[in-house]
Design an enzyme around this catalytic site. Structure first.
Site, PDB file in Angstrom:
ATOM      1  N   ASN A  60       2.066  -4.030  -1.729  1.00 37.67           N
ATOM      2  CA  ASN A  60       2.564  -2.764  -2.416  1.00 37.67           C
ATOM      3  C   ASN A  60       1.420  -1.972  -1.934  1.00 37.67           C
ATOM      4  O   ASN A  60       1.384  -0.708  -2.297  1.00 37.67           O
ATOM      5  CB  ASN A  60       2.497  -3.312  -3.827  1.00 37.67           C
ATOM      6  CG  ASN A  60       3.653  -4.377  -4.096  1.00 37.67           C
ATOM      7  OD1 ASN A  60       4.698  -4.308  -3.425  1.00 37.67           O
ATOM      8  ND2 ASN A  60       3.422  -4.827  -5.429  1.00 37.67           N
ATOM      9  N   ASN A 106      -7.759  -6.131 -13.820  1.00 41.53           N
ATOM     10  CA  ASN A 106      -7.195  -5.628 -14.968  1.00 41.53           C
ATOM     11  C   ASN A 106      -7.644  -6.319 -16.304  1.00 41.53           C
ATOM     12  O   ASN A 106      -8.749  -7.156 -16.097  1.00 41.53           O
ATOM     13  CB  ASN A 106      -5.734  -5.599 -15.040  1.00 41.53           C
ATOM     14  CG  ASN A 106      -5.123  -6.892 -14.934  1.00 41.53           C
ATOM     15  OD1 ASN A 106      -5.698  -7.796 -15.278  1.00 41.53           O
ATOM     16  ND2 ASN A 106      -3.883  -6.814 -14.605  1.00 41.53           N
ATOM     17  N   GLY A 118      -4.442  -0.431 -18.467  1.00 42.12           N
ATOM     18  CA  GLY A 118      -3.119   0.423 -18.483  1.00 42.12           C
ATOM     19  C   GLY A 118      -3.150   1.556 -19.376  1.00 42.12           C
ATOM     20  O   GLY A 118      -3.805   2.363 -19.134  1.00 42.12           O
ATOM     21  N   ALA A 131       3.572  -3.469 -10.116  1.00 39.00           N
ATOM     22  CA  ALA A 131       3.031  -2.818  -9.020  1.00 39.00           C
ATOM     23  C   ALA A 131       2.062  -1.485  -9.299  1.00 39.00           C
ATOM     24  O   ALA A 131       1.494  -0.662  -8.558  1.00 39.00           O
ATOM     25  CB  ALA A 131       3.761  -2.452  -7.732  1.00 39.00           C
ATOM     26  N   ALA A 132       2.077  -1.209 -10.898  1.00 40.13           N
ATOM     27  CA  ALA A 132       1.303   0.014 -11.164  1.00 40.13           C
ATOM     28  C   ALA A 132      -0.061  -0.318 -10.695  1.00 40.13           C
ATOM     29  O   ALA A 132      -0.988   0.578 -10.175  1.00 40.13           O
ATOM     30  CB  ALA A 132       1.612   0.360 -12.649  1.00 40.13           C
ATOM     31  N   GLY A 133      -0.573  -1.592 -11.039  1.00 41.46           N
ATOM     32  CA  GLY A 133      -2.071  -1.794 -10.946  1.00 41.46           C
ATOM     33  C   GLY A 133      -2.225  -1.757  -9.270  1.00 41.46           C
ATOM     34  O   GLY A 133      -3.204  -1.209  -8.895  1.00 41.46           O
ATOM     35  N   ASP A 134      -1.436  -2.101  -8.307  1.00 40.88           N
ATOM     36  CA  ASP A 134      -1.445  -1.974  -7.100  1.00 40.88           C
ATOM     37  C   ASP A 134      -1.627  -0.715  -6.710  1.00 40.88           C
ATOM     38  O   ASP A 134      -2.607  -0.303  -5.751  1.00 40.88           O
ATOM     39  CB  ASP A 134      -0.293  -2.945  -6.309  1.00 40.88           C
ATOM     40  CG  ASP A 134      -0.056  -4.152  -6.851  1.00 40.88           C
ATOM     41  OD1 ASP A 134      -0.947  -4.780  -7.387  1.00 40.88           O
ATOM     42  OD2 ASP A 134       1.274  -4.586  -6.899  1.00 40.88           O
ATOM     43  N   SER A 180       7.989   1.872  -5.670  1.00 37.27           N
ATOM     44  CA  SER A 180       7.716   2.532  -7.046  1.00 37.27           C
ATOM     45  C   SER A 180       6.233   3.417  -6.607  1.00 37.27           C
ATOM     46  O   SER A 180       6.119   4.348  -7.356  1.00 37.27           O
ATOM     47  CB  SER A 180       7.521   1.799  -7.933  1.00 37.27           C
ATOM     48  OG  SER A 180       6.446   1.082  -8.009  1.00 37.27           O
TER      49      SER A 180
HETATM   50  O1  RIB Z   1       1.536  -6.558  -8.564  1.00 36.76           O
HETATM   51  C1  RIB Z   1       2.748  -6.793  -8.612  1.00 36.76           C
HETATM   52  C2  RIB Z   1       3.083  -7.966  -7.562  1.00 36.76           C
HETATM   53  O2  RIB Z   1       2.803  -9.177  -7.838  1.00 36.76           O
HETATM   54  C3  RIB Z   1       4.599  -8.042  -7.422  1.00 36.76           C
HETATM   55  O3  RIB Z   1       5.085  -7.324  -6.360  1.00 36.76           O
HETATM   56  C4  RIB Z   1       4.637  -9.535  -7.097  1.00 36.76           C
HETATM   57  O4  RIB Z   1       5.198 -10.071  -5.571  1.00 36.76           O
HETATM   58  C5  RIB Z   1       3.486 -10.064  -7.281  1.00 36.76           C
HETATM   59  O5  RIB Z   1       2.546 -10.263  -5.994  1.00 36.76           O
END
Ligand code: RIB
Length: 311
Positions: free
Chosen positions: A45, A185, A224, A252-255, A295
């Site tokens: 992500n 987080n 968050g 995936a918001a944190g990613d 996303s």
């Molecule tokens: O951060 C979200 C991700 O965490 C998901 O896409 C899932 O695969 C896990 O790794």
């Protein structure tokens, strides 16, 4: 020229399920809220985010020799990632995450790591041949491999960025060399320190505790909708979050946040507050769309969001 970032991390297929609520122990719940296989993995992500935001991301990961692996590989190619160091394991399947999404937008994830656990220090060493401007690491691969990658980067004077997810009390964080940014987080901070990062006092106590174990120029605790707490060993600041236009899916918001913050930090000469605001805008945009990798916003979308939401 685009910054070249070597991202060493995980790749998963997400089995993403929508539900009104998570079932209780022993309960079977029927819910036709929808189910889909979507590309995910914290590493992947972030790799997609770095690319969409204008970086040159060299992705080093390990997939299984299966249909999920094939689909993810084509997806990375389509999204413009540099896949020169995407490896295949012939024994274990591609990582699979079951992502349970409640109507509130919150998610719970359980991960079978599969081939991610087969990524080796040798695979990582090979990837350094790309001569990156920065190295981005996460914890969904064996911790020892993350440490070896960080040490290779440190030995070459390459700046290191760590998204400290997922957390485990067992992680020997002390073994990581000095880095630019370390970013857990709220939940991860609690796992590492036993302290809930709530309010300035809670965040500061957690930061002091973490910084006794982790050598970083900037600690960024993602909170968050409450924003992000930054600490550099002397000064701290709370950067408020942007209000998302709508909350559809927080996966995936944190990613997206950490990836965007990292790229911006590399581009703006290390202005951490500006980088955190940029990351926060990317996170707010990511929650307004379904899914994980797809996303994450583009650079144009983040800039337009920042223009609509001035400080
Ligand atoms: O951060 C979200 C991700 O965490 C998901 O896409 C899932 O695969 C896990 O790794």
């Amino acid at each position: 020229m685009a910054k070249k970032i070597l991202l060493i991390g995980s790749a998963n297929m997400d089995l993403s399920m929508n539900m009104l609520r998570i079932p209780e122990a022993g309960e079977t719940l029927l819910d036709d809220g929808g189910v889909a296989y979507l590309p995910g993995g914290k590493g992947a992500n972030a790799a997609v985010a770095l690319t969409r935001l204008g970086g040159h991301c060299v992705f080093c990961t390990k997939l299984g020799a299966d249909l999920h692996g094939q689909k993810l590989y084509s997806y990375y190619k389509d999204r413009g990632l540099d896949t020169s160091f995407v490896k295949v394991d012939h024994e274990y399947p591609t990582g699979l995450a079951v992502v349970m999404k409640e109507a509130s937008g919150e998610n719970r994830i359980i991960l079978y790591p599969g081939a991610n656990n087969m990524l080796t220090a040798e695979n990582v060493q090979e990837a350094f041949a790309c001569n990156p401007d920065a190295v981005y690491l996460g914890f969904e691969i064996p911790f020892a491999v993350t440490v070896s990658a960080a040490r290779l980067a440190a030995a070459r004077g390459i700046p290191i960025f760590v998204d400290a997810a997922p957390a485990s009390e067992e992680h020997p964080l002390e073994s990581l060399p000095p880095m630019e940014i370390f970013s857990p987080n709220e939940t991860e901070t609690k796992t590492y320190t036993g302290i809930v990062p709530f309010g300035t006092e809670g965040c500061l106590r957690a930061s002091l505790n973490l910084c006794r174990r982790v050598k970083c120029k900037h600690l960024v605790i993602k909170l968050g909708s409450r924003g992000a707490f930054i600490y550099d060993g002397k000064h701290y600041d709370m950067i408020p979050a942007f209000r998302a236009d709508k909350v559809v899916d927080t996966t995936a918001a944190g990613d997206a946040f950490t990836a965007a913050m990292t790229l911006r930090y590399l581009e703006n000469g290390g202005d951490i507050k500006d980088a955190v605001r940029y990351g926060s805008a990317a996170g707010a945009l990511a929650v307004s769309k379904k899914g994980a990798g797809d996303s994450v916003p583009t650079r144009e979308e983040v800039l337009a969001f920042l223009a609509r939401n001035p400080i």
